[in-house]
Design a protein around this motif. Structure first.
Motif, PDB file in Angstrom:
ATOM      1  N   GLN A 182       0.863  -1.182   0.000  1.00 32.91           N
ATOM      2  CA  GLN A 182       0.000   0.000   0.000  1.00 32.91           C
ATOM      3  C   GLN A 182       0.897   1.228   0.000  1.00 32.91           C
ATOM      4  O   GLN A 182       1.727   1.402   0.897  1.00 32.91           O
ATOM      5  CB  GLN A 182      -0.910  -0.011   1.240  1.00 32.91           C
ATOM      6  N   ASP A 183       0.742   2.057  -1.041  1.00 34.92           N
ATOM      7  CA  ASP A 183       1.638   3.206  -1.197  1.00 34.92           C
ATOM      8  C   ASP A 183       1.465   4.229  -0.086  1.00 34.92           C
ATOM      9  O   ASP A 183       2.431   4.829   0.388  1.00 34.92           O
ATOM     10  CB  ASP A 183       1.403   3.874  -2.558  1.00 34.92           C
TER      11      ASP A 183
ATOM     12  N   ALA B  12     -10.158   8.048   6.307  1.00 34.58           N
ATOM     13  CA  ALA B  12     -11.407   8.483   5.691  1.00 34.58           C
ATOM     14  C   ALA B  12     -11.149   9.162   4.355  1.00 34.58           C
ATOM     15  O   ALA B  12     -11.901   8.949   3.378  1.00 34.58           O
ATOM     16  CB  ALA B  12     -12.152   9.432   6.633  1.00 34.58           C
ATOM     17  N   VAL B  13     -10.095   9.970   4.269  1.00 36.10           N
ATOM     18  CA  VAL B  13      -9.752  10.645   3.014  1.00 36.10           C
ATOM     19  C   VAL B  13      -9.401   9.626   1.936  1.00 36.10           C
ATOM     20  O   VAL B  13      -9.865   9.715   0.791  1.00 36.10           O
ATOM     21  CB  VAL B  13      -8.590  11.637   3.246  1.00 36.10           C
ATOM     22  N   CYS B  14      -8.573   8.637   2.297  1.00 35.27           N
ATOM     23  CA  CYS B  14      -8.161   7.615   1.321  1.00 35.27           C
ATOM     24  C   CYS B  14      -9.360   6.795   0.846  1.00 35.27           C
ATOM     25  O   CYS B  14      -9.527   6.549  -0.356  1.00 35.27           O
ATOM     26  CB  CYS B  14      -7.109   6.690   1.940  1.00 35.27           C
ATOM     27  N   HIS B  15     -10.183   6.381   1.780  1.00 33.23           N
ATOM     28  CA  HIS B  15     -11.325   5.537   1.429  1.00 33.23           C
ATOM     29  C   HIS B  15     -12.336   6.310   0.581  1.00 33.23           C
ATOM     30  O   HIS B  15     -12.855   5.792  -0.414  1.00 33.23           O
ATOM     31  CB  HIS B  15     -11.999   5.023   2.700  1.00 33.23           C
ATOM     32  N   THR B  16     -12.599   7.542   0.948  1.00 31.58           N
ATOM     33  CA  THR B  16     -13.538   8.353   0.186  1.00 31.58           C
ATOM     34  C   THR B  16     -13.028   8.609  -1.224  1.00 31.58           C
ATOM     35  O   THR B  16     -13.791   8.570  -2.198  1.00 31.58           O
ATOM     36  CB  THR B  16     -13.796   9.685   0.911  1.00 31.58           C
TER      37      THR B  16
END
Length: 363
Positions: free
Chosen positions: A93-94, A104-108
């Protein structure tokens, strides 16, 4: 000293050349012809690594070759299973979130990027009549406690060849595989439209990346044949008639007692719906888990309705696909589950007779 080739690599031949895949390190290399030739020499001629040779040094630097044996892992299955498991293990995972907001930012961001692409639709059977099912009646399911149902679930191999009612089938299909209107009020307002379907089982990414196919043998009011279940409309799309119940044992690797079932379900994974959101092959694991969740729910729902169940992953994939009119490699049948009335025998009749003859020889 002969060189050792990393046992965690394999070659794929593509139009633009040969790709070497190190499935443990999740690394891929497009081999120039001289590198591919050099590897063949090491494989067939037991050569030693030449430290003054650039190709040998490159292969050694990338841990494809070594002067010492590579560690051997304990593994009881063939290499294909190991390639799958190890190749989907410890994915890189980078960007690793370090707090709740970063996650939350990554998932969104992933979700927003995903919905820019067209959603692979659920299957609809275009030809053939649609068989409506009775509205589900949950009085029977509601009368059984979870503990009673768990204790009553049993994998059986003798069935009474007794028909089930269309109402019972309807109840089981809806409870196990239907998109439940009863859950709509629970859906969070931020869930996008394409993910608002809810079954009674969890689904990876909320994608419901499965298709359900009914193999009807003895259901009142329903012809023997194969059908596709539409979880949104709670209906059956007719695929083809089945004249001989022995077709099912033939598909299921000779497990003859499956012909005694009232009906069975082939659960297929819709890999294209998984690919749509999750590009890494680790999502294949999730497809298998999805099928397992649905299988257990089906068995509990069937048990609560007074039936016994049986399941198998041993079947002739290509023949099942033809029978169900599955033409795309993006959809694959992964499991069979069946139900019917039974006295609860978990050993099939032929095996029971054989074991009775051999009981004095058994340990």
């Amino acid at each position: 000293m002969p060189a050792h080739i990393n046992p965690n690599v394999f070659l794929i031949f593509q139009p633009d050349g040969v790709v070497l895949w190190d499935f443990e390190r999740h690394s891929q290399y497009l081999l120039a012809p001289e590198y591919a030739q050099r590897l063949l020499e090491f494989a067939y001629e037991n050569r030693a690594i030449a430290q003054d040779d650039k190709i040998d040094r490159d292969l050694q630097d990338q841990k494809i070759l070594s002067e010492h044996p590579f560690p051997q892992s304990e593994w009881g299955w063939d290499p294909l299973a190991r390639i799958f498991h190890v190749g989907t293990k410890d994915i890189r995972q980078d960007l690793m979130p370090t707090n709740d907001r970063e996650w939350a930012v990554c998932h969104t961001a992933l979700c927003i990027e995903t919905i820019k692409q067209e959603t692979p639709p659920f299957r609809h059977v275009p030809a053939g009549p649609i068989a409506p099912l009775p509205e589900p009646d949950f009085s029977t399911l509601s009368s059984k406690s979870l503990w009673q149902t768990l204790l009553g679930r049993r994998t059986c191999r003798q069935f009474r060849q007794e028909p089930v009612s269309l109402q019972t089938l309807s109840n089981i299909l809806y409870a196990s595989f239907g998109f439940l209107s009863e859950r709509e009020a629970q859906i969070n307002e931020f869930v996008p439209k394409y993910l608002r379907q809810r079954r009674s089982s969890p689904s990876g990414g909320g994608l419901n990346a499965t298709e359900i196919y009914l193999f009807s043998l003895q259901v009142h009011g329903l012809d023997a044949g194969t059908y596709h279940y539409d979880p949104a409309d709670h209906s059956l799309g007719f695929i083809r008639k089945i004249q001989d119940p022995k077709v099912l044992p033939s598909l299921l690797m000779g497990q003859y007692f499956s012909a005694e079932l009232a009906f069975g379900i082939f659960i297929a994974g819709r890999f294209d719906r998984m690919w749509w959101k999750y590009g890494h092959s680790r999502a294949y694991r999730v497809s298998l888990l999805d099928v397992g969740h649905l299988s257990q729910t089906f068995q509990l729902a069937s048990t609560a309705c007074g039936l016994k169940t049986w399941l198998s992953a041993a079947f002739k994939d290509s023949e099942v696909e033809k029978l169900l009119s599955i033409a795309s490699s993006a959809e694959q049948v992964l499991l069979f589950v069946g139900a019917g009335y039974s006295d609860g025998e978990d050993i099939d009749a032929a095996s029971h007779r054989l074991l009775s003859q051999l009981k004095d020889e058994l340990p």
